[in-house]
Design a protein around this motif. Sequence first.
Motif, PDB file in Angstrom:
ATOM      1  N   LYS A 134       0.849  -1.185   0.000  1.00 59.90           N
ATOM      2  CA  LYS A 134       0.000   0.000   0.000  1.00 59.90           C
ATOM      3  C   LYS A 134       0.885   1.234   0.000  1.00 59.90           C
ATOM      4  CE  LYS A 134      -3.735   2.363   2.478  1.00 59.90           C
ATOM      5  NZ  LYS A 134      -4.670   2.327   3.640  1.00 59.90           N
ATOM      6  N   MET A 138      -6.022  -1.928  -6.612  1.00 63.13           N
ATOM      7  CA  MET A 138      -7.171  -1.331  -5.935  1.00 63.13           C
ATOM      8  C   MET A 138      -6.800   0.045  -5.392  1.00 63.13           C
ATOM      9  SD  MET A 138     -10.305  -1.390  -5.039  1.00 63.13           S
ATOM     10  CE  MET A 138     -10.782  -3.062  -5.449  1.00 63.13           C
ATOM     11  N   ASN A 139      -7.773   0.944  -5.454  1.00 65.52           N
ATOM     12  CA  ASN A 139      -7.728   2.202  -4.721  1.00 65.52           C
ATOM     13  C   ASN A 139      -9.167   2.503  -4.341  1.00 65.52           C
ATOM     14  OD1 ASN A 139      -7.902   5.105  -4.136  1.00 65.52           O
ATOM     15  ND2 ASN A 139      -5.770   5.191  -4.805  1.00 65.52           N
ATOM     16  N   LEU A 140      -9.472   2.345  -3.068  1.00 67.48           N
ATOM     17  CA  LEU A 140     -10.853   2.475  -2.614  1.00 67.48           C
ATOM     18  C   LEU A 140     -11.407   3.875  -2.824  1.00 67.48           C
ATOM     19  CD1 LEU A 140     -10.641   0.397   0.687  1.00 67.48           C
ATOM     20  CD2 LEU A 140     -11.580  -0.318  -1.521  1.00 67.48           C
ATOM     21  N   GLY A 141     -10.541   4.869  -2.914  1.00 64.70           N
ATOM     22  CA  GLY A 141     -10.992   6.238  -3.119  1.00 64.70           C
ATOM     23  C   GLY A 141     -11.184   6.609  -4.574  1.00 64.70           C
ATOM     24  N   LEU A 190     -11.600   4.161  -8.027  1.00 61.14           N
ATOM     25  CA  LEU A 190     -11.513   2.875  -8.720  1.00 61.14           C
ATOM     26  C   LEU A 190     -10.950   3.010 -10.128  1.00 61.14           C
ATOM     27  CD1 LEU A 190     -14.886   1.213  -7.610  1.00 61.14           C
ATOM     28  CD2 LEU A 190     -12.612   0.938  -6.605  1.00 61.14           C
TER      29      LEU A 190
END
Length: 305
Positions: free
Chosen positions: A107, A293-296, A298
């Motif tokens: 991350k 992935m980047n939750l903030g 996509l």
Amino acid sequence: MTLQAILGNFALILFVLTVLTGVVWFLDVFVLAKQRRARANAALAEYDARSARLRQDGIRGDTSDAGRASLEASLLKQPAWIEYSGSFFPVIALVFVLRSFLFEPFKIPSSSMVPTLVVGDLILVNKFTYGIRLPVINKKIVDVNNPQRGDVMVFKYPKDLSLDYIKRVIGVPGDKITYRNKRLSINGKEVSYEALPDYLNEEHLNYSRQFVEKLPGSTHRILNDDRAPAYVPNPDAFPFRESCNYNLEGFTCTVPPGHYFMMGDNRDNSLDSRFWGFVPDENIVGKAFFIWMNLGDLKRIGSFR
């Protein structure tokens, strides 16, 4: 190694768990299961003999096949600690092998690689691109490829091996790196730059100057902050420090054999080789190549250059 370093070394924790659950699994398969089978056979033989005597004496008892099967199942049942170890072992072992030799997730914790990578990006790192290494001790046993200029590489921070850093490879062994007035030259040849619209840092709500930097064999974006000085303030006394010359306009460094010079793409907001020195080959973890992935945001999912 301190307790904090051990707890922060996930590869070591996985290795220990793999060994412990593996020992229990093999012990059960080759020793304990056979012992339970032998005890069950003896108990079933006694059960069958008792049932036969009861039938001869005309006494009704629980001599059904279901009763015998229930007794056998209870005798062969694994203790809970063996059952859980056996269940977890293949999963932990698979994760350990994949993470140690193929791909490892990371991350992005800081903005040093903006605009290529932003805080919150979850990336995959190819562990075998630069050679196969033994897990935990990170010793290379098979050579494959060497890092190339422009690669985004994860490595152990030279000042604290429990920390993983990610930067871009700017210099390979033997290169002469000059960074003067925020412009690179490699082996006496100036790197070309192409201006782009200013970059908005949404986290701090400020703008940075943005350029396309064209390294030999690699093209990528970088940021510059006009408010930051061109010189490097207070560089450490790192190994091979004598290979570098610092002045008010920047610095010049010659990369020693077996080492690499790393810089962040967010040039004025990156703590990198300019400050703490060269990265030795034994510190290399792998090559970053994919945002999974980047939750903030996509839309950031995918490969990057």
